[in-house]
Design an enzyme around this catalytic site. Structure first.
Site, mmCIF file in Angstrom:
data_model
loop_
_atom_site.group_PDB
_atom_site.id
_atom_site.type_symbol
_atom_site.label_atom_id
_atom_site.label_comp_id
_atom_site.label_asym_id
_atom_site.label_seq_id
_atom_site.Cartn_x
_atom_site.Cartn_y
_atom_site.Cartn_z
ATOM 1 N N ARG B 23 0.825 -1.223 0.000
ATOM 2 C CA ARG B 23 0.000 0.000 0.000
ATOM 3 C C ARG B 23 0.858 1.272 0.000
ATOM 4 N NH1 ARG B 23 -3.960 -1.156 4.439
ATOM 5 N NH2 ARG B 23 -4.757 -3.110 3.669
ATOM 6 N N ARG B 27 -3.844 5.977 0.923
ATOM 7 C CA ARG B 27 -4.516 7.137 1.510
ATOM 8 C C ARG B 27 -3.633 8.027 2.384
ATOM 9 N NH1 ARG B 27 -9.678 5.471 4.598
ATOM 10 N NH2 ARG B 27 -8.886 3.329 4.461
ATOM 11 N N ARG B 36 -7.841 10.789 -5.783
ATOM 12 C CA ARG B 36 -9.052 10.039 -5.417
ATOM 13 C C ARG B 36 -10.312 10.894 -5.582
ATOM 14 N NH1 ARG B 36 -12.970 8.043 -4.964
ATOM 15 N NH2 ARG B 36 -13.849 6.486 -3.544
ATOM 16 N N ASP B 73 -7.353 -3.454 -6.846
ATOM 17 C CA ASP B 73 -7.851 -4.084 -5.628
ATOM 18 C C ASP B 73 -8.003 -5.576 -5.873
ATOM 19 O OD1 ASP B 73 -9.215 -3.254 -2.863
ATOM 20 O OD2 ASP B 73 -10.260 -4.980 -3.709
ATOM 21 N N TYR B 142 -13.602 -13.555 1.566
ATOM 22 C CA TYR B 142 -14.464 -12.399 1.289
ATOM 23 C C TYR B 142 -15.787 -12.831 0.654
ATOM 24 C CZ TYR B 142 -11.396 -8.351 2.150
ATOM 25 O OH TYR B 142 -10.645 -7.368 2.730
#
Lengths: 338, 338
Positions: B23, B27, B36, B73, B142
């Protein structure tokens, strides 16, 4: 002669391995859900001596377990410290805590309902009763995070960024736990279990620091004050943390499924073991539940004839079936040691 | 001569250990947050070739890392299977999947923006580019859970209660991953990393079953089809799962902080290693970050002079400081192997 459960923990002769289950009195039981309806909040449920006693006793007749565990919550003794604890249905607990120097001195009388519940249960049942508390790390993880979490990053952040506050938090929690557990033992519990549910988020070196500097002090105190009361340490992340955990002065380690039981039996020869079945096995069909349980017990019996207590690697879940849980308990009880 | 990062993975001579971070484009970067804002949904962000390319490239100049990783992702390739994927801000992903026999055949063209992004990045940067995908267990976790979770109980429940559906799910995911990663390699990625973020919820025996029956097939396929493309397997729960993981046919294991690096270096001598710093060390002061990083690198250098790539044990978090991340990268780059 003391009870099977206590004998197994102490390594005395047993005719079979005893069994109890974490969260054995819980939401999966229709009878629990009925009692829960009688009060509006979860904390009220824990603090109502009559109800908490009834809940504690449920597994004796419904499951036929070999030990009871006090019905309460690990966050209960944080309230007298001035930490705000709220249980929000579907969300888990929410906490609001000042920094440790702002905590109130722990007044054990503020949770006297816990000891009253212990005394009531002891009057009504001959089964051994397990007292319990959250281990300092797991309590600290909740306090610093303020809520439940997947990785409890905040407490590790504190450990790396402000060791002084981390140590102060652990020290104050150890001091509280000494008093709280002393009162539980004096009220009549026969054994004590410490729950370190979030230990798995730690690296081996962080765990070693915590275990040697903080956790050890609590266990040394208990051993010295109450030498005949067995102490059990439940820690998740057993697979990577057992090398430090096995050096702790406790009678038993309760392990999760990340540590193969075979390996634990081999590498932890001098302590009683408890666990470690993956609770999700209870979603399998009855045949599989019986087969897996017997397989596990056979593994244990190859290594030892005492010093083992059957349990899961974590608590029972709300969507499990009472009948299958009962079958699990009966399977363990049917496994005789010859 | 190939790039430092590739040489380190292949055990060829290196003058220092390379560094990239999971990552690394995320963010925590103000520049990422600016980009974004240009689109409303996260999936739109991943599928916009121009933006995904820009994001992928950010860490080259802002951090000076030795490798880039495709911005996307792990849930992206589930969409062509007919699985509904939604990203709800603050909640994580929500999925809605039919049972595996109802999945559509994977049409790789439906995520052609992924390969276009790879081609764009390769045009604009000389750094090695890492392609990636979620490992079958983590994707399956998931899918079956339908959302993020602490313990991903549903997939373990499936494993114990309906092995056939568990196997069908893993098999279909392995087949999809073969096609998806083939397209990534053909588009130009220099290495591939599989993310098994939720592996830590498995027992060693369940992991062994999954690794031998399913995961191995994917890795064998990649090794055979693309023998010169290094494959990295990132798995959380390294501390208890490494004995089975080290037998997988991959070039490198990327480990988390539950496995001491010293132990990994000793017990996994024949594979490249990547990791394993606890990311929360980045919350400490600059001095501690530098000290801990050098300590880790010194440990590695005592054991090997190549076959190590610096990384964290998990991804960077949104509340981390860019300056400190940069300091970390510079510290690794300043550590020369003599």
């Amino acid at each position: 002669m003391s009870h099977l459960f206590i004998r197994a923990l102490k390594g005395e002769p047993v005719e079979r391995f005893p069994v109890w289950l974490m969260r054995q009195a819980g939401r999966y039981m229709p009878q629990y859900r009925e009692l829960r309806k009688k009060v509006s909040s979860f904390l009220e449920f824990c603090s109502n001596v009559k109800l908490a006693t009834e809940v504690t006793l449920l597994p004796q007749h419904l499951l036929g377990v070999d030990a009871l565990i006090l019905f309460s919550d690990i966050l209960v003794p944080l309230i007298p410290l001035g930490i705000e604890v709220k249980f929000v249905p579907g969300e888990g607990p929410l906490l609001n805590a000042p920094s440790p120097e702002g905590w109130k001195p722990f007044n054990p009388d503020e949770v006297s309902y816990v000891y009253e519940t212990i005394r009531e249960v002891k009057k009504l049942s001959d089964l051994p009763l397990i007292g319990f508390a959250g281990a300092p790390f797991t309590l600290g993880a909740y306090i610093v995070e303020g809520k439940t979490s997947r990785d409890f990053k905040e407490i590790r952040k504190l450990y790396h960024s402000d060791r002084e506050t981390f140590d102060a938090t652990m020290t104050k929690l150890v001091e509280m736990l000494k008093i709280y557990l002393t009162h539980q033992v004096k009220a009549g519990v026969d054994a004590v279990q410490l729950f370190d549910s979030w230990a798995y988020t730690m690296s081996p070196s962080m765990f070693e620091y915590y275990a040697n500097k903080h956790l050890r002090k609590l266990f040394e105190y208990l051993k010295e004050e109450f030498p005949s009361t067995p102490v059990i340490y439940f820690f998740r992340g057993s697979g990577h943390l057992y090398p430090a955990a096995k050096r702790l002065p406790v009678d038993a380690l309760s392990i999760d499924w990340t540590l193969e039981l075979e390996k634990a039996l081999r590498e932890i020869p001098d302590k009683a073991l408890q666990g470690n079945m993956d609770p999700t096995i209870l979603y399998a069909d009855e045949e599989t539940v019986v087969k897996e349980t017997r397989k596990l017990l056979n593994t244990v019996a190859l290594h030892r004839k005492s010093r083992y207590v059957f349990n899961l690697g974590h608590g029972l879940a709300p969507d499990m079936e009472l009948q299958k849980v009962k079958l699990l308990v009966e399977t363990v009880k049917g496994f005789k040691l010859s």
